[in-house]
Write a protein that holds these residues in place. Structure first.
Motif, mmCIF file in Angstrom:
data_model
loop_
_atom_site.group_PDB
_atom_site.id
_atom_site.type_symbol
_atom_site.label_atom_id
_atom_site.label_comp_id
_atom_site.label_asym_id
_atom_site.label_seq_id
_atom_site.Cartn_x
_atom_site.Cartn_y
_atom_site.Cartn_z
ATOM 1 N N VAL A 46 18.811 93.035 7.562
ATOM 2 C CA VAL A 46 19.713 91.880 7.475
ATOM 3 C C VAL A 46 19.943 91.454 6.019
ATOM 4 C CG1 VAL A 46 19.815 89.394 7.941
ATOM 5 C CG2 VAL A 46 19.375 91.000 9.802
ATOM 6 N N ILE A 47 18.907 91.531 5.191
ATOM 7 C CA ILE A 47 19.088 91.101 3.798
ATOM 8 C C ILE A 47 19.513 92.268 2.897
ATOM 9 C CG2 ILE A 47 17.436 89.213 4.092
ATOM 10 C CD1 ILE A 47 15.443 90.744 2.393
ATOM 11 N N ILE A 78 26.581 90.702 14.338
ATOM 12 C CA ILE A 78 25.491 91.166 13.472
ATOM 13 C C ILE A 78 25.490 92.688 13.429
ATOM 14 C CG2 ILE A 78 22.971 91.289 13.249
ATOM 15 C CD1 ILE A 78 22.872 88.421 14.424
ATOM 16 N N LEU A 83 26.113 95.006 10.102
ATOM 17 C CA LEU A 83 25.148 96.005 9.639
ATOM 18 C C LEU A 83 25.815 97.371 9.524
ATOM 19 C CD1 LEU A 83 21.912 95.067 11.647
ATOM 20 C CD2 LEU A 83 22.421 94.579 9.259
ATOM 21 N N VAL A 84 26.645 97.718 10.513
ATOM 22 C CA VAL A 84 27.278 99.034 10.519
ATOM 23 C C VAL A 84 28.268 99.192 9.358
ATOM 24 C CG1 VAL A 84 28.974 100.418 11.798
ATOM 25 C CG2 VAL A 84 26.925 99.584 12.943
ATOM 26 N N ILE A 85 28.996 98.120 9.022
ATOM 27 C CA ILE A 85 29.977 98.245 7.929
ATOM 28 C C ILE A 85 29.378 97.873 6.579
ATOM 29 C CG2 ILE A 85 31.898 97.807 9.514
ATOM 30 C CD1 ILE A 85 32.258 95.066 8.287
ATOM 31 N N GLY A 86 28.075 97.548 6.560
ATOM 32 C CA GLY A 86 27.408 97.284 5.284
ATOM 33 C C GLY A 86 27.729 95.935 4.683
ATOM 34 N N VAL A 121 26.246 92.781 4.298
ATOM 35 C CA VAL A 121 25.004 92.023 4.464
ATOM 36 C C VAL A 121 24.913 90.907 3.444
ATOM 37 C CG1 VAL A 121 23.684 93.885 5.501
ATOM 38 C CG2 VAL A 121 23.730 93.665 3.013
ATOM 39 N N PRO A 122 24.248 89.765 3.774
ATOM 40 C CA PRO A 122 23.759 89.441 5.105
ATOM 41 C C PRO A 122 24.916 89.221 6.082
ATOM 42 C CG PRO A 122 23.561 87.534 3.663
ATOM 43 C CD PRO A 122 23.986 88.688 2.805
ATOM 44 N N PRO A 123 24.710 89.536 7.369
ATOM 45 C CA PRO A 123 25.771 89.308 8.359
ATOM 46 C C PRO A 123 26.213 87.849 8.390
ATOM 47 C CG PRO A 123 24.016 90.661 9.283
ATOM 48 C CD PRO A 123 23.512 90.142 7.967
ATOM 49 N N VAL A 130 36.149 102.010 7.218
ATOM 50 C CA VAL A 130 35.724 102.851 8.336
ATOM 51 C C VAL A 130 36.972 103.547 8.898
ATOM 52 C CG1 VAL A 130 34.589 102.876 10.598
ATOM 53 C CG2 VAL A 130 33.851 101.248 8.831
ATOM 54 N N PRO A 131 36.910 104.870 9.171
ATOM 55 C CA PRO A 131 38.082 105.577 9.706
ATOM 56 C C PRO A 131 38.474 105.043 11.086
ATOM 57 C CG PRO A 131 36.405 107.118 8.917
ATOM 58 C CD PRO A 131 35.776 105.766 8.933
ATOM 59 N N GLY A 156 36.106 105.342 14.310
ATOM 60 C CA GLY A 156 34.936 104.500 14.088
ATOM 61 C C GLY A 156 35.274 103.024 14.152
ATOM 62 N N LEU A 187 35.467 101.866 17.674
ATOM 63 C CA LEU A 187 34.124 101.712 18.245
ATOM 64 C C LEU A 187 33.472 100.434 17.726
ATOM 65 C CD1 LEU A 187 32.957 105.431 18.005
ATOM 66 C CD2 LEU A 187 33.437 104.140 20.103
ATOM 67 N N VAL A 188 33.633 100.146 16.433
ATOM 68 C CA VAL A 188 33.041 98.924 15.875
ATOM 69 C C VAL A 188 33.681 97.692 16.514
ATOM 70 C CG1 VAL A 188 32.801 97.533 13.783
ATOM 71 C CG2 VAL A 188 32.356 99.990 13.689
ATOM 72 N N LEU A 215 32.226 97.328 19.946
ATOM 73 C CA LEU A 215 30.825 96.896 19.887
ATOM 74 C C LEU A 215 30.717 95.426 19.489
ATOM 75 C CD1 LEU A 215 29.123 100.011 18.268
ATOM 76 C CD2 LEU A 215 28.771 99.132 20.586
ATOM 77 N N LEU A 263 21.241 103.412 9.105
ATOM 78 C CA LEU A 263 21.031 102.013 8.720
ATOM 79 C C LEU A 263 19.776 101.895 7.862
ATOM 80 C CD1 LEU A 263 21.899 100.060 12.006
ATOM 81 C CD2 LEU A 263 23.309 100.332 9.962
ATOM 82 N N VAL A 295 25.884 103.618 4.989
ATOM 83 C CA VAL A 295 26.827 102.960 5.884
ATOM 84 C C VAL A 295 28.252 103.256 5.478
ATOM 85 C CG1 VAL A 295 25.315 101.095 6.576
ATOM 86 C CG2 VAL A 295 26.730 100.820 4.534
ATOM 87 N N PRO A 296 29.209 103.316 6.432
ATOM 88 C CA PRO A 296 28.971 103.294 7.869
ATOM 89 C C PRO A 296 28.255 104.549 8.334
ATOM 90 C CG PRO A 296 31.276 103.797 7.422
ATOM 91 C CD PRO A 296 30.645 103.465 6.110
ATOM 92 N N PRO A 297 27.417 104.436 9.382
ATOM 93 C CA PRO A 297 26.707 105.617 9.892
ATOM 94 C C PRO A 297 27.683 106.728 10.291
ATOM 95 C CG PRO A 297 25.809 103.618 10.839
ATOM 96 C CD PRO A 297 27.057 103.222 10.105
ATOM 97 N N PHE A 334 30.201 106.657 13.038
ATOM 98 C CA PHE A 334 31.433 105.884 12.883
ATOM 99 C C PHE A 334 32.338 106.473 11.808
ATOM 100 C CE2 PHE A 334 28.155 103.009 14.456
ATOM 101 C CZ PHE A 334 28.768 102.536 15.603
#
Lengths: 204, 204, 204
Positions: free
Chosen positions: A54-55, B49, B53-56, B58-60, B117-118, B121, B124-125, B128, C53, C58-60, C63
């Protein structure tokens, strides 16, 4: 506090306590040796992994400092082989777990504030550091997380995180005040256990 | 759309709706006040959240903007104390939840595209973002996620995310087309509820 | 090894095998078409998402490269429609799953080492890459993860990750030694299945 040996020692005590609680739950569910080690690892380090993701502190400490996973796995394997004797230590584990609650909340909140997370978010991160491992332990062993059910546990962490955030804001987050905050959380948690305090449940 | 007050208001309506659904599930499972607040928080903010995290990023947002967690917790506590009256509002919650589905899909997909993100992806994001909170709510309360079982819910999000991605590709992702996309998702979701549409289950 | 077509092909075989195992579990739980596709996606790509992660990539990949999710979803949908015929292929799936175990451990460990994760952490990341998807599959379908219960599975991954780390340290991590390591993991896993080896459970 970062970097000091006393902090590392405190942190590893928390890791050991949480690993013991995770491994005990896994033994009770008849998981195999790997399962016991894995649930112990997750219970001890899951909260910190979530905090670090998270951080944005990657790789998380659990992967970048071998002493954390080795401590968690060593304790878990010990519980696996010694669990009948270990049952007599249940009180010691509850005591260590309460110590871990205080320590993980303090370090989690401080790390979040250091990383520039605003106050409300830092309190949440501090609390998640303390309860994340237990949540994951319960999910992995097929239980509704106990921290959501009746106990006074997470609320202690949330209150403690607010105190740590306040101390930081007042520029009073020195070693002694933070140690007192951690000890106070541990004390309140033990008092809640002893007096069987529980949070309210909604009227039906 | 980023930064506009109308977007923030829309986003917080989605947060409130998802928090209400999470808190209701937690009350039904007899969780305590903390558990109700926590499940409400996770149901409302878990999808976002995961997205961040998936798209980087942070913090969310759930940790960097206090209005998000405060809204989620406030609504959850209200559900805890008012849930008998709240039951009469079930239709309103389903309506708000359908609105949240549309809004979270649009904002999640756009944020993923913005982060580079392509297309596949990003779809999907976006999906999600919309379903992640409900998934976590069900796991925390010991249920197999309802979104995986019978409902037409996630498929609406996936289709909507594809539309948003297409609009962006055509450089047509202005405020009005995106609002229409969100409203269309909400409409299809409500129609699916009303007509009891459900996805196929494999032949035995 | 990165970037080579042979690696991509190997990786996608692992994705297909894990998707098939996830989708089969979802069909058995009577999930709908979306649920089968989603559980297949998570079983195939959950371990890699967790890996990315943790190492901050990122993105993984799930994605950022459409071939991964499309392979997972395509296989899952095929299992949904063809599962009665598919049951006859159970041995093929177990074989492919064992291949996926070896391949995912090798690529996960290498990526962690490449990202600067120290040796112990890289072994853990390699193992989590291999078992993460199966863990998530079991949690989503309401089961205590099978990998924690009796099987010799994760231990093969952990041992293999240690071998890969050792090879890298000795500067011997060329294409052939890594392929042998993956094949050896697959072989040990199949032997464990055939001989019904299982890890010990704690004495009551």
């Amino acid at each position: 506090m970062t970097g000091s040996y006393s902090l590392l020692a405190a942190d590893l005590i928390g890791v050991a306590a949480f690993a013991a609680s995770g491994a005990s739950a896994a033994v009770a569910k008849r998981l195999d040796l790997f399962g016991v080690g894995f649930v112990g690892f997750v219970a001890a380090l899951g909260g910190g992994i979530l905090r670090d993701l998270v951080i944005g502190s990657v790789p998380p400490l659990a992967f970048s400092d071998w002493r954390y996973p080795v401590t968690a796995v060593f304790v878990s394997v010990a519980v696996f082989y010694l669990h009948p004797q270990f049952n007599r230590l249940r009180r010691a584990v509850l005591l260590l777990d309460a110590a871990g609650l205080g320590l993980f909340t303090v370090t989690g909140t401080l790390k979040a504030l250091d990383a520039g997370v605003p106050p409300v978010g830092s309190c949440l991160v501090g609390m998640l550091t303390a309860i994340g491992g237990g949540l994951a332990r319960d999910l992995l062993t097929g239980e509704i997380p106990v921290v959501l059910q009746r106990d006074i546990y997470a609320v202690v962490a949330l209150g403690g995180a607010a105190v740590v955030t306040g101390l930081t804001w007042l520029d009073l987050a020195g070693r002694v005040p933070l140690a007192i905050a951690a000890a106070a959380m541990t004390g309140v948690r033990l008092l809640a256990l002893y007096r069987r305090w529980s949070a309210p449940v909604a009227a039906p």
